[in-house]
Write an enzyme that holds these catalytic residues in place. Sequence first.
Site, mmCIF file in Angstrom:
data_model
loop_
_atom_site.group_PDB
_atom_site.id
_atom_site.type_symbol
_atom_site.label_atom_id
_atom_site.label_comp_id
_atom_site.label_asym_id
_atom_site.label_seq_id
_atom_site.Cartn_x
_atom_site.Cartn_y
_atom_site.Cartn_z
ATOM 1 N N LEU A 60 3.268 -0.317 -6.266
ATOM 2 C CA LEU A 60 1.858 -0.570 -5.992
ATOM 3 C C LEU A 60 1.417 -0.030 -4.647
ATOM 4 O O LEU A 60 0.240 0.236 -4.439
ATOM 5 C CB LEU A 60 1.583 -2.081 -6.039
ATOM 6 C CG LEU A 60 1.964 -2.795 -7.345
ATOM 7 C CD1 LEU A 60 1.715 -4.277 -7.227
ATOM 8 C CD2 LEU A 60 1.175 -2.204 -8.510
ATOM 9 N N GLY A 63 4.231 0.551 2.960
ATOM 10 C CA GLY A 63 3.733 0.463 4.321
ATOM 11 C C GLY A 63 4.844 0.659 5.322
ATOM 12 O O GLY A 63 5.879 1.257 5.019
ATOM 13 N N ILE A 65 6.947 -1.474 6.857
ATOM 14 C CA ILE A 65 8.223 -2.183 6.774
ATOM 15 C C ILE A 65 8.633 -2.539 5.346
ATOM 16 O O ILE A 65 9.546 -3.342 5.151
ATOM 17 C CB ILE A 65 8.213 -3.473 7.631
ATOM 18 C CG1 ILE A 65 7.176 -4.468 7.100
ATOM 19 C CG2 ILE A 65 7.975 -3.156 9.084
ATOM 20 C CD1 ILE A 65 7.251 -5.818 7.778
ATOM 21 N N GLY A 66 7.996 -1.975 4.345
ATOM 22 C CA GLY A 66 8.411 -2.307 2.994
ATOM 23 C C GLY A 66 7.571 -1.630 1.936
ATOM 24 O O GLY A 66 6.607 -0.923 2.231
ATOM 25 N N LYS A 83 7.508 -7.582 -2.707
ATOM 26 C CA LYS A 83 7.645 -6.751 -1.517
ATOM 27 C C LYS A 83 9.125 -6.618 -1.203
ATOM 28 O O LYS A 83 9.831 -7.609 -1.020
ATOM 29 C CB LYS A 83 6.902 -7.369 -0.331
ATOM 30 C CG LYS A 83 6.916 -6.477 0.917
ATOM 31 C CD LYS A 83 5.947 -7.007 1.975
ATOM 32 C CE LYS A 83 5.874 -6.086 3.178
ATOM 33 N NZ LYS A 83 4.896 -6.537 4.178
ATOM 34 N N ASP A 179 -5.450 -7.979 11.614
ATOM 35 C CA ASP A 179 -5.412 -6.743 10.813
ATOM 36 C C ASP A 179 -6.423 -6.775 9.680
ATOM 37 O O ASP A 179 -6.166 -6.258 8.597
ATOM 38 C CB ASP A 179 -4.005 -6.528 10.254
ATOM 39 C CG ASP A 179 -3.749 -5.064 9.888
ATOM 40 O OD1 ASP A 179 -4.481 -4.187 10.384
ATOM 41 O OD2 ASP A 179 -2.826 -4.795 9.106
#
Length: 443
Positions: A60, A63, A65-66, A83, A179
């Site tokens: 999907l 980013g 870190i995953g 994730k 964020d």
Amino acid sequence: MLNDGLSNYNHNVNNHRRTSSTENAALRPHTGGDVRWEAINSISSREPLSISHFRLLKRLGFGDIGSVYLAELRGTNAFFAMKVMDKESIASRNKLVRTQTEREILGLLDHPFLPTLYSYFETDKYYCLVMEFCSGGNLYSLRQKQPHKYFTEEAARFFASEVLLAIEYLHMLGIVYRDLKPENVLVREQGHIMLSDFDLSLRCSVNPTLVKSSSTHMNSGNASAAGILENENVTHGAHPSSFFPRILPSKKSRKSKSDFGLFVGGALPELMAEPTNVRSMSFVGTHEYLAPEIIRGEGHGSAVDWWTFGIFLYELLHGMTPFKGSGNRATLFNVVGQPLKFPEHPHVSSAARDLIRGLLVKEPHKRIAYKRGATEIKQHPFFEGTNWALVRSATPPHIPDPVDFTQYACKDAAPLDKKVQDVIQDKNSANHDDPPYVEFEYF
């Protein structure tokens, strides 16, 4: 130090493994009757959940870190967003603290506009978070599909009201989000939103305070709700449910409203839980959404979330952000030095402009909501007529098309190692001109 951090993280994960999913579900009343909890519990009641219980069907998004996959819990017809974070990559890039912070925050959340963490576990190579799957993509993608690439004021008010309630709840828990942007606001299948991506969030202590009347808001001596930074990643506080003070007495001793010491002028007291004294020196966020105090390196607190809320509302209404320059450096210069301007088109109401002006004040202590938090924004004329108690029942402006899960019925999922390797290759070969988002964004 890194090895110690890994040991502590593994210890925390293993401790959580011994907590049943049923116990977790009991702490999240807004998910009552959720078939996904039932599916998780049907497996975890017999054995610990592991990666072998899931079929990873589709990537999907990915980013820093995953990576996130659409995953099916085998034998249940229940779908989740999983994730997956590579341990070696996290350790080598000193991202362990961010990983742990996100997991801890997700474990705290119990709110209709925030994600539910159904489970987390690890393999020899990966940390895995099992979360809620949102089928409607994100608000950035949805905005791009609008006739003029911006929302009507009515639609923007709907999305902004739900985001506002989510941020209010986070601040109540001592979490500064840091964020907010349309890419991080996901759309559920019913059309309501879910805020995502907490690896940049800051945790601190907070002291929720009941304010008896609006006149006391101007008296800082009577209404202190300051948060004091303990550590960027550790907070000392009670379980989230304890943050809600009891306003009404028990049924046995219930009296009329006129007898309540907390009522002033027939109005309910206001809950103020804004961690205004928290200070972080981290340079985090997205350039077009960065608050001036972050760019100036002055140290920042929860007021950065109200700045980004102003940028967010501006983008929903105008289809662009107000300080975007020709490049990142120019954008940062504009944020700090250029005055706020509104384009002639599209036309937005004076109430919307007034709220945005109040949010996009460059000095954080003069910014709307700096002390009173979301309560002050809720009372602004832009939200006049909004029934805050029934926001969850309001009709969304957009209902996503349903996802046809039958397309995955007979498809064999590739092994996890191959999927993650594909993501690494995609990152290395990605065109730098491509936009930094995907249709489903979880980061």
